[in-house]
Design a protein around this motif. Structure first.
Motif, mmCIF file in Angstrom:
data_model
loop_
_atom_site.group_PDB
_atom_site.id
_atom_site.type_symbol
_atom_site.label_atom_id
_atom_site.label_comp_id
_atom_site.label_asym_id
_atom_site.label_seq_id
_atom_site.Cartn_x
_atom_site.Cartn_y
_atom_site.Cartn_z
ATOM 1 N N GLN A 1 -1.113 2.968 18.660
ATOM 2 C CA GLN A 1 -2.248 2.351 19.342
ATOM 3 C C GLN A 1 -3.508 2.381 18.483
ATOM 4 O OE1 GLN A 1 -2.433 0.664 22.275
ATOM 5 N NE2 GLN A 1 -0.193 0.785 22.304
ATOM 6 N N ARG A 2 -3.718 3.437 17.750
ATOM 7 C CA ARG A 2 -4.899 3.546 16.903
ATOM 8 C C ARG A 2 -4.733 2.801 15.579
ATOM 9 N NH1 ARG A 2 -6.252 10.074 17.574
ATOM 10 N NH2 ARG A 2 -6.850 9.979 19.786
ATOM 11 N N GLY A 3 -3.485 2.486 15.225
ATOM 12 C CA GLY A 3 -3.245 1.833 13.950
ATOM 13 C C GLY A 3 -3.567 2.735 12.779
ATOM 14 N N ARG A 4 -3.259 4.014 12.924
ATOM 15 C CA ARG A 4 -3.603 4.991 11.887
ATOM 16 C C ARG A 4 -2.421 5.920 11.648
ATOM 17 N NH1 ARG A 4 -9.286 4.874 11.371
ATOM 18 N NH2 ARG A 4 -9.251 6.712 10.048
ATOM 19 N N ASP A 5 -2.194 6.234 10.390
ATOM 20 C CA ASP A 5 -1.171 7.205 10.025
ATOM 21 C C ASP A 5 -1.555 8.576 10.570
ATOM 22 O OD1 ASP A 5 1.270 7.582 8.055
ATOM 23 O OD2 ASP A 5 -0.063 9.299 7.727
ATOM 24 N N SER B 1 0.841 -1.188 0.000
ATOM 25 C CA SER B 1 0.000 0.000 0.000
ATOM 26 C C SER B 1 0.879 1.242 0.000
ATOM 27 C CB SER B 1 -0.890 0.022 1.236
ATOM 28 O OG SER B 1 -0.092 0.236 2.397
ATOM 29 N N ARG B 2 0.251 2.388 -0.120
ATOM 30 C CA ARG B 2 1.025 3.625 -0.210
ATOM 31 C C ARG B 2 1.831 3.902 1.072
ATOM 32 N NH1 ARG B 2 0.867 6.754 -4.460
ATOM 33 N NH2 ARG B 2 1.790 8.828 -4.358
ATOM 34 N N VAL B 3 1.217 3.708 2.230
ATOM 35 C CA VAL B 3 1.947 3.965 3.465
ATOM 36 C C VAL B 3 3.074 2.951 3.635
ATOM 37 C CG1 VAL B 3 0.422 2.587 4.963
ATOM 38 C CG2 VAL B 3 1.692 4.513 5.922
ATOM 39 N N GLN B 4 2.858 1.737 3.205
ATOM 40 C CA GLN B 4 3.919 0.739 3.284
ATOM 41 C C GLN B 4 5.054 1.070 2.313
ATOM 42 O OE1 GLN B 4 2.504 -3.349 3.073
ATOM 43 N NE2 GLN B 4 0.617 -2.777 4.133
ATOM 44 N N VAL B 5 4.724 1.570 1.135
ATOM 45 C CA VAL B 5 5.759 1.968 0.175
ATOM 46 C C VAL B 5 6.612 3.089 0.761
ATOM 47 C CG1 VAL B 5 6.163 3.098 -2.052
ATOM 48 C CG2 VAL B 5 4.558 1.196 -1.897
ATOM 49 N N LYS C 1 -5.639 -1.161 10.215
ATOM 50 C CA LYS C 1 -4.599 -1.072 11.243
ATOM 51 C C LYS C 1 -3.382 -1.902 10.851
ATOM 52 C CE LYS C 1 -7.688 -0.249 15.179
ATOM 53 N NZ LYS C 1 -8.181 -0.762 16.489
ATOM 54 N N GLU C 2 -3.631 -3.113 10.366
ATOM 55 C CA GLU C 2 -2.524 -3.974 9.933
ATOM 56 C C GLU C 2 -1.703 -3.285 8.855
ATOM 57 O OE1 GLU C 2 -2.097 -8.546 8.328
ATOM 58 O OE2 GLU C 2 -3.558 -7.202 7.381
ATOM 59 N N ASN C 3 -2.382 -2.621 7.938
ATOM 60 C CA ASN C 3 -1.708 -1.892 6.875
ATOM 61 C C ASN C 3 -0.719 -0.883 7.455
ATOM 62 O OD1 ASN C 3 -1.186 -0.708 4.281
ATOM 63 N ND2 ASN C 3 -2.708 0.860 4.748
ATOM 64 N N PHE C 4 -1.165 -0.121 8.444
ATOM 65 C CA PHE C 4 -0.280 0.866 9.054
ATOM 66 C C PHE C 4 0.821 0.187 9.868
ATOM 67 C CE2 PHE C 4 0.851 3.228 12.893
ATOM 68 C CZ PHE C 4 1.522 4.292 12.312
ATOM 69 N N TRP C 5 0.470 -0.829 10.643
ATOM 70 C CA TRP C 5 1.469 -1.478 11.497
ATOM 71 C C TRP C 5 2.592 -2.111 10.678
ATOM 72 C CZ3 TRP C 5 -3.021 -3.918 14.696
ATOM 73 C CH2 TRP C 5 -3.439 -2.996 15.672
ATOM 74 N N LEU C 6 2.276 -2.680 9.527
ATOM 75 C CA LEU C 6 3.321 -3.249 8.677
ATOM 76 C C LEU C 6 4.280 -2.156 8.200
ATOM 77 C CD1 LEU C 6 1.210 -5.818 6.605
ATOM 78 C CD2 LEU C 6 2.871 -6.321 8.415
ATOM 79 N N ALA C 7 3.734 -0.983 7.897
ATOM 80 C CA ALA C 7 4.597 0.147 7.546
ATOM 81 C C ALA C 7 5.464 0.542 8.734
ATOM 82 C CB ALA C 7 3.746 1.326 7.081
ATOM 83 N N ALA C 8 4.874 0.556 9.926
ATOM 84 C CA ALA C 8 5.611 0.941 11.129
ATOM 85 C C ALA C 8 6.799 0.014 11.383
ATOM 86 C CB ALA C 8 4.669 0.956 12.330
ATOM 87 N N LEU C 9 6.629 -1.283 11.085
ATOM 88 C CA LEU C 9 7.741 -2.225 11.274
ATOM 89 C C LEU C 9 8.923 -1.853 10.387
ATOM 90 C CD1 LEU C 9 5.865 -5.657 11.484
ATOM 91 C CD2 LEU C 9 6.811 -4.307 13.377
#
Length: 782
Positions: free
Chosen positions: A525-529, A52-56, A207-215
């Protein structure tokens, strides 16, 4: 004392500090050579795997860390140079042999070079509801960066407003969290949420989408320290003596931080610097600021001092080195010291004094702010005044009593408001808790006066720009004219907010900021950018410009047109249309026939307060798509010059195209009654409602301070202004004559620092029109 307008002498460890300073100034900052194609290659690698865009965005940051040129510099004890500039995006030419060879060195085969361009085009494509579906621009050699705002979402401009909405780099991340937990600790926090969350939760996929980017963000931070540790170990193996010990110390520190929590003061400073490098690697080096450095670092300083691991002089040297590391020709990476803690107690500590001392010693322009209030110790203010008296406008002063109230009145919890810090110039944020959308919009109030005079028609173009508020000759009272002006303000304010809101929506879709999010509560905590509602506080800040000129114009109309008979409406409009050509006597009357803001005149000051208060009240009613509020900056930055060009002659006697007054300062040259009168005028304005921040430059002649009591006089002026409620002050100690010399002979005289517009810079590096504006500002004498 004798004041000086040159850079201060080096005090502690002169020879080494001098070499570091000269080196970093020669490099123009903490930069090393990096291949300009790194960003394109990083983006290509990040776009694999259906991310996704945030993951990229996060993966591209990690790839940039992998590809960056890692150099451990000689003599430094703080390792780290900036990553490839994310705002530069060069694309290789497959027909150019040197481009092909450079790509090969980065692991890209010749057949994949066209894919780099295709990937870039896809990344910078159309945005949410974009009126320009073709994207940012034609393929070229550079772009805005990996978060590039598409053309349909660039700055929206009129003569009265600019709308931005999209936010980047104007931030203060939670560096204290990095020092405390390290990126490994933050990664574990993210991983735990991923593991413990229920996949069937309807919000889990987002949330998973954001958390994967956070990792990936955390992995980038871990890798950055590891790469510096590896280079330092290698260099140490080939060195001996003092150099070997220095390199081993760097290697030990970078093996620990920023991956894990800092254990010592040196590790804390190293961790903060590497985290800052990573921050700038996400969205560029502009107003990515440090925050409350004395509060962040003090626990580590205190522990090391108690254990005997650190002397005070050691800490001074490290703060000097950090000042050099942060050096840029144009620097708005703000550091804040002083103020109160979250319980409201005085937070000034020994490290506050050390940072102030190191700023003076380093001899480079540093963006340093000091928070003070009525409870701040006079000694601390006097120490700050000693540095201010040397010239260059540093440090600058923020009034806790004003800004904490402004923030809490607009929904910021009192403990968080007490932790505020300025970004860049004067823009306020809550470090690690907010997305402030600093300078999201710019509002030219003087243009609204001009439009009200001509019934909404721009006299320069003849175009009906604003609402039809009636011809001037039909307005019988001052209050009727003020209502016409207010109607113009409301009309343009609504449209400015509309475009800011559209850009906020665009950024939620196109411009995530995963690193900023990882270092901001409560995104994890919110799983949001942070661009999608992750932060505790979300607001936009709007710059309101022209306060002094509007007040001067209104009082002239009130005295000379509406309550007197010295000026007729037809004659006034004819003079304004002609830019006073053939109407010089009328212009002199407008200049001299009514009071001017900045001279302690209650009537004109009340009008300045009224226009500022009315705009703040209007913005208090506005909301963004994420229900964020609109705060007001009483601040112009450099835009007072650009917006001045968009306004013709005005009733204050200003000629068409001339700059507006800077922020809340009087119009250049009009404050003739002395510095005390100027401060009295300034104190009548609503600083305690300006939750975005306020600003004023106070210019004083060195003669005023060139006596044994000079510094104490300056400290007394600062304390008095704080007690009266002045929000923010930048003190420039200089003479017009000295600045004229610097303009005429920059080679010999231009290397002096001056306060410009929320930042300081060497005079010779400032554009000539801005130099003229600075020279024209009143320099108060004894």
């Amino acid at each position: 004392m004798t004041t000086t307008l040159s850079l201060p002498p080096h005090i502690a460890d002169t020879s080494r500090l001098g070499r570091l300073r000269e080196e970093i100034m020669g490099r123009k900052g903490s930069f090393v050579d990096n291949d300009a194609f790194i960003n394109a290659v990083s983006l290509l690698r990040a776009c694999t795997g259906g991310r996704s865009r945030v993951q990229v965005r996060a993966a591209a940051l990690l790839e940039r860390v992998k590809l960056a040129n890692i150099v451990v510099d000689e003599e430094w004890t703080l390792a780290g140079n900036h990553l490839p500039d994310p705002c530069r995006f060069d694309l290789p030419d497959p027909a150019c042999p040197s481009d092909v060879n450079r790509c090969k060195a980065l692991g890209v085969a010749i057949d994949d070079i066209p894919v780099l361009r295709e990937t870039w085009l896809h990344w910078t494509g159309a945005s949410w509801n974009s009126p320009n579906p073709t994207g940012l621009q034609a393929v070229g050699e550079s772009a805005v960066g990996l978060s590039a705002t598409p053309t349909g979402w660039g700055r929206r401009s009129t003569a009265a407003t600019w709308s931005m909405g999209w936010t980047e780099n104007h931030s203060i991340r939670d560096y204290a969290k990095v020092l405390r937990m390290g990126f490994e600790g933050i990664r574990a926090e993210v991983q735990q949420l991923l593991t413990e969350s229920v996949p069937s939760d309807p919000e889990y996929p987002s949330k998973e989408n954001f958390w994967l980017a956070a990792l990936n963000v955390c992995d980038a931070g871990i890798l950055l320290g590891s790469r510096y540790a590896g280079v330092a170990v290698d260099k140490a193996s080939r060195s001996d003596g003092i150099q070997r010990k220095r390199l081993e110390r760097i290697a030990d520190a970078c093996a620990q931080v920023p991956a894990r929590g800092a254990r010592t003061f040196h590790e804390a400073v190293q961790s903060l610097w590497l985290a800052h490098i990573l921050t700038c690697g996400e969205d560029g080096i502009n107003a990515n600021s440090i925050g409350r450095l004395d509060q962040i670092l003090y626990p580590y300083y205190q522990a090391d001092r108690l254990s005997g691991r650190l002397t005070r002089n050691d800490a001074v040297e490290l703060m000097e080195e950090l000042a050099c590391r942060l050096y840029l020709d144009y620097d708005v990476q703000a550091i804040t010291i002083g103020g109160v803690d979250k319980d409201g107690h005085d937070a000034v500590n020994e490290l506050s004094e050390i940072i102030l001392e190191a700023t003076r010693n380093a001899g480079v322009i540093r963006d340093l702010s000091i928070r003070v209030g009525t409870a701040t110790s006079p000694a601390f203010i006097e120490h700050a005044s000693e540095v201010i008296a040397r010239g260059g406008g540093i440090p600058f002063i923020f009034n806790d009593d004003c800004f904490i109230k402004a923030l809490t009145d607009r929904g910021i919890a009192v403990a968080d408001a007490r932790d505020y810090a300025p970004i860049g110039c004067v823009e306020l944020t809550i470090p690690g808790r907010a997305i402030p959308h600093a300078v999201s919009g710019w509002f030219n109030a003087l243009k609204c006066v001009e439009l009200a005079l001509f019934g909404g028609v721009d006299p320069r173009t003849g175009v009906q720009e604003g609402p039809r508020t009636g011809a001037l000759e039909t307005l019988e009272t001052f209050e009727e004219f003020y209502a016409a002006y207010s109607a113009q303000v409301a009309y343009f304010a609504e449209r400015m907010v509309y475009h800011c809101n559209r850009c906020e929506l665009a950024q939620r879709e196109r411009g995530p900021l995963p690193l900023w999010s990882v270092l901001t509560d409560d995104c994890i905590q919110r799983g949001r950018d942070i661009t999608d509602g992750g932060a505790v506080y979300n607001y936009h800040s709007i710059c309101f410009m022209g306060t002094a000129n509007v007040a001067d114009s209104l009082v002239a109309l009130k005295h000379l047109l509406f309550t007197g008979t010295r000026v007729k409406s037809d004659d006034l409009l004819a003079a304004l249309r002609s830019d006073f050509d053939g109407h010089e006597p009328l212009r002199r009357l407008l200049l001299n026939g009514s009071p001017k803001y900045g001279n302690d005149d209650a009537e004109v000051d009340a009008l300045a307060a009224r226009v500022a208060n009315d705009f703040i009240t209007l913005m208090d009613q506005m909301r963004s798509p994420l229900n964020g509020r609109y705060f007001v900056h009483l601040f112009s930055f450099l835009v007072n010059l650009e917006f001045g060009k968009a306004v013709g002659a005005t009733p204050d006697g200003r000629k068409g195209g001339e700059p507006l007054a800077y922020s809340l300062s009087p119009h250049q040259g009009r404050d003739t009654e002395g510095v005390t009168a100027m401060l009295n005028s300034l104190a009548r304005l609503p600083h305690d409602r300006a939750a975005g921040g306020s600003a004023a430059i106070v210019e004083i002649d060195p003669d005023m301070l060139d006596n044994p009591g000079g510094v104490r006089l300056l400290a007394d002026l600062i304390r008095s202004a704080i007690a009266m409620g002045v929000g923010q002050m930048q003190w420039n100690v200089t003479t017009a004559e000295r600045l004229q010399l610097a303009q005429d002979d920059p080679e010999h005289y231009g290397n002096i620092p001056v306060r410009v517009a929320g930042y300081s810079q060497m005079f010779k590096l400032i554009p000539r029109d801005l130099q003229n504006h600075i020279i024209a500002r009143t320099k108060h004498r004894r």
